[in-house]
Scaffold this motif. Structure first.
Motif, short mmCIF file in Angstrom:
data_model
loop_
_atom_site.label_atom_id
_atom_site.label_comp_id
_atom_site.label_asym_id
_atom_site.label_seq_id
_atom_site.Cartn_x
_atom_site.Cartn_y
_atom_site.Cartn_z
N ALA A 11 0.84 -1.20 0.00
CA ALA A 11 0.00 0.00 0.00
C ALA A 11 0.87 1.25 0.00
CB ALA A 11 -0.93 -0.01 1.21
N ARG A 12 1.96 1.22 0.78
CA ARG A 12 2.89 2.37 0.80
C ARG A 12 3.56 2.55 -0.56
NH1 ARG A 12 4.26 -0.17 5.75
NH2 ARG A 12 3.35 0.93 7.54
N GLU A 13 3.99 1.43 -1.17
CA GLU A 13 4.62 1.50 -2.50
C GLU A 13 3.64 2.07 -3.53
OE1 GLU A 13 5.89 -2.47 -3.49
OE2 GLU A 13 7.18 -2.59 -1.72
N LYS A 14 2.39 1.64 -3.42
CA LYS A 14 1.38 2.11 -4.37
C LYS A 14 1.16 3.62 -4.24
CE LYS A 14 -2.23 -0.54 -5.47
NZ LYS A 14 -3.56 -1.17 -5.47
N ILE A 15 1.18 4.11 -3.01
CA ILE A 15 1.03 5.55 -2.79
C ILE A 15 2.17 6.31 -3.47
CG2 ILE A 15 1.14 7.37 -1.03
CD1 ILE A 15 -0.42 5.38 0.82
N GLN A 16 3.40 5.80 -3.32
CA GLN A 16 4.55 6.47 -3.94
C GLN A 16 4.42 6.46 -5.46
OE1 GLN A 16 6.56 8.27 -2.09
NE2 GLN A 16 5.43 7.48 -0.32
N MET A 17 3.98 5.33 -6.02
CA MET A 17 3.83 5.25 -7.48
C MET A 17 2.68 6.13 -7.96
SD MET A 17 4.84 1.48 -8.83
CE MET A 17 4.03 0.40 -7.69
N ALA A 18 1.58 6.17 -7.20
CA ALA A 18 0.45 7.03 -7.57
C ALA A 18 0.87 8.49 -7.56
CB ALA A 18 -0.73 6.80 -6.62
N HIS A 19 1.67 8.86 -6.56
CA HIS A 19 2.16 10.24 -6.49
C HIS A 19 3.05 10.54 -7.70
CE1 HIS A 19 5.17 13.33 -5.20
NE2 HIS A 19 4.04 13.98 -5.05
N SER A 20 3.94 9.61 -8.01
CA SER A 20 4.83 9.80 -9.16
C SER A 20 4.03 10.00 -10.45
CB SER A 20 5.76 8.57 -9.29
OG SER A 20 6.50 8.64 -10.48
N LEU A 21 3.03 9.16 -10.67
CA LEU A 21 2.18 9.30 -11.87
C LEU A 21 1.44 10.63 -11.87
CD1 LEU A 21 0.74 5.66 -11.98
CD2 LEU A 21 2.03 6.73 -13.84
N SER A 22 1.02 11.08 -10.69
CA SER A 22 0.21 12.31 -10.61
C SER A 22 1.02 13.56 -10.97
CB SER A 22 -0.40 12.47 -9.22
OG SER A 22 0.57 12.86 -8.27
#
Length: 627
Positions: free
Chosen positions: A98-109
């Motif tokens: 879940a933490r990794e996904k947040i970092q990737m979602a932020h990167s995409l955003s």
């Protein structure tokens, strides 16, 4: 993301010639890891990742995949992971992801890279399987052992990308998805037969490479190397103390050093008991008992499953393993197995804990799932009395407390666990075993009251769009100030994609409509935001909020045995389209100018707009917009 055993998949792929056999797959059953497949198809098909999901394009990819299998007479059986089991042993792994996904979602955003699955991808995938009549089952917890057991029962290969399948002793081997050339169907010369080129991994080849190693040592290798269940700091103590054979020195990177070193070291032992004793001798005496118990329990993840999936595929009956079944009503177990209830529901039931997945949203704002909290509280209210044995005896002495559930959710760029109260519902709604016996009218009333919409508003709306429109009515009442008129217009125009596609392929399209539906459908495809276009974070966030509302609206509708028809999600929302429409509506286009091509679509849009408008706050219409 699929994880499995750290470093193992890249290690075996680096030794492809030794461990893999080239095969021409045709005329066979194949057991497919559904979770791995939908991830692979979405991320390897050049689909847009920032706009919340191009579910229409994903649907087309999934259909083409299975058409390739059918062309080669390959009969697929898809097995999906369920929720977590009562031990919740993967919670730390799930939190890390879940933490990794947040970092990737932020990167995409912010215009960077990353891989984040759209929120409703599992539901869309299941709908495509159903339409194509592909056999599938949703397990009660993790599916790996059930997949292995079924594949060996039917003597057919497994298709996945999870390195755990390199540890299972599969009679017909394991085909990794990245070597499965489904887009490259070949014909056998001189025949009409066709095949898919693939690479197949066999455990015997791996064991032979390490001096005819005993296969039963591999589960110990998996847990020592580090998998989704075991990540003990004390294992690092063992790995730092043990002297690996010299063969380990030449491998690439630390992970391959560990994989190769462990396999060489384990190959010297006759069986797992002898090897396990040697591992424990490297650890402090006071830790040995605890570590041995954990390792033995973790190694059991690689033995045959109790469940018999073949019974489900042949007779529709799937007996829940005793170790998992916490005494749920039979209708709930049946609905879970058929994928008619989500793993979100089983986690809430069994663990009173759920995980809310992050999307590509505005990380500066509260997470998008906050908007749908009142819907989730009603879901929890329906589930709260299902498992009386979960009650803590010590609590009974205290004054009655509102029943609570835990939610793992995003806060800024990290995760937190929030405690949420379930809504107290009328007595006749609080017995899960009898929920299906409630009248359609009372089930529909609870759904619509939760979504804060009157039945009469939905009367002019086609049956297939009643739930999405009801959810949109909820969304406009709860959304933040950043929701603007053009967002609502774009969303509703996007909902026309499915009906337009149906109109365009109907016999009367040219004769009666003069090709208007076909022309408008093509125009909407052209409007889609091209890859690389700058993401408007406010727009992304309001559409993420809408998807959260739709997700929980769907789950509540399913739990109430669909008082409103289940919508066709495959053409309901296309992120590229709604983002592209937002830009058009803000600059050059108006709703009328787009819809003038097809009067039927215009009439349908007006019904959708009228229903949602009557629920929306007046300020949504204050700016001069084109309606």
């Amino acid at each position: 993301m699929i994880m499995g055993i750290r470093g193992l998949m890249s290690f075996v792929e680096d030794h492809s010639n030794e461990f893999f056999t080239d095969v021409k797959l045709r005329d066979t059953k194949i057991i497919i890891d559904g979770y791995a497949l939908f991830h692979r198809l979405y991320f390897s098909s050049n689909l847009e990742l920032r706009y919340g999901g191009d579910y229409d394009s994903f649907t087309d990819v999934v259909q083409k995949f299975f058409e390739s299998l059918f062309a080669c007479k390959i009969c697929p059986y898809v097995v999906l992971d369920g929720g977590c089991d009562i031990s919740d042993k993967k919670l730390n792994t799930l939190k890390d992801r879940a933490r990794e996904k947040i970092q990737m979602a932020h990167s995409l955003s912010v215009g960077g890279g990353g891989y984040v699955c759209p929120l409703l991808i599992r539901e869309v995938f299941i709908q495509v399987l159903t339409k194509l009549q592909v056999c599938f089952v949703q397990c009660f917890s993790e599916a790996d052992r059930d997949i292995m057991t079924l594949a060996n029962h039917w003597n057919c290969p497994v298709l996945s990308s999870d390195s755990d399948f390199c540890i299972f002793d599969l009679k017909s081997g394991f085909c990794p998805l990245n070597g499965f050339q489904w887009r490259n169907v070949n014909a056998i010369k001189g025949t009409r037969d066709r095949y898919i080129p693939a690479k197949c991994f066999f455990l015997d080849a791996l064991c032979c490479h390490f001096g005819i190693m005993n296969k039963t040592l591999l589960p110990l290798f998996a847990v020592l190397c580090g998998n989704d269940h075991v990540n003990l700091p004390v294992m690092e103590t063992f790995l730092s103390k043990v002297r690996f054979p010299l063969g380990a020195a030449n491998s690439k990177g630390r992970r391959h050093h560990r994989v190769l070193g462990l396999l060489n070291w384990l190959s010297r032992f006759a069986d797992p008991t002898e090897a396990l004793d040697s591992v424990l001798n490297h650890l402090p005496k006071k830790r040995r008992g605890t570590v041995k118990e954990l390792l033995c329990r973790s190694m059991e993840e690689y033995v045959q499953a109790q469940g018999r999936l073949q019974d489900f595929f042949q007779h529709g009956a799937y007996t829940c393993p005793d170790t998992w079944n916490p005494g749920l009503p039979p209708w709930v177990l049946a609905a879970l197995a058929r994928g008619q209830l989500s793993p979100f529901i089983s986690d809430a039931l069994v663990l009173r804990r759920t995980i809310l997945h992050t999307q590509v949203e505005n990380m500066q704002r509260p997470n998008a799932h906050r908007i749908s909290l009142p819907i989730r509280q009603v879901i929890y209210g329906l589930l709260v009395n299902a498992l009386p044995h979960v009650r803590n005896v010590a609590w009974d002495a205290l004054p009655p407390q509102p029943p609570t559930f835990s939610e793992v959710e995003r806060i800024n760029k990290n995760i937190k666990t929030s405690i949420v109260n379930a809504v107290e519902l009328p007595k006749d709604h609080s017995d899960l075993s009898k929920l299906t016996e409630l009248s359609l009218a009372s089930r529909q009333m609870l759904l619509l009251e939760t979504l804060k919409v009157k039945q009469s508003l939905l009367d002019p709306v086609p049956a297939a769009l009643k739930l999405p429109v009801a959810v949109s009515c909820y969304w406009v009442q709860h959304a933040e100030a950043t929701l603007k008129l053009h967002h609502l217009q774009a969303l509703l125009l996007g909902m026309l994609l499915g009906p337009l596609r149906a109109m365009a392929s109907s016999p009367e399209e040219k004769a009666v409509r003069g090709g208007g539906a076909e022309t408008l459908y093509a125009e909407l495809q052209r409007v889609k935001a091209p890859p690389g276009t700058r993401l408007d974070l406010d727009t992304a966030h309001v559409f993420c909020q809408w998807q959260c509302c739709l997700q929980m609206g769907l789950y509540l509708n399913q739990l109430l045995s669909t008082p409103l028809p289940e919508p066709d999600l495959t053409r309901l929302y296309s992120g590229s389209l709604v983002h592209g429409l937002c830009r058009q509506l803000l600059t050059s286009a108006s709703v009328e100018s787009l819809l003038r091509l097809c009067p039927e679509a215009q009439q349908l849009y007006e019904h959708l707009f009228s229903a949602t408008r009557s629920c929306a706050p007046a300020e949504l219409f204050l700016p001069k917009g084109k309606v």
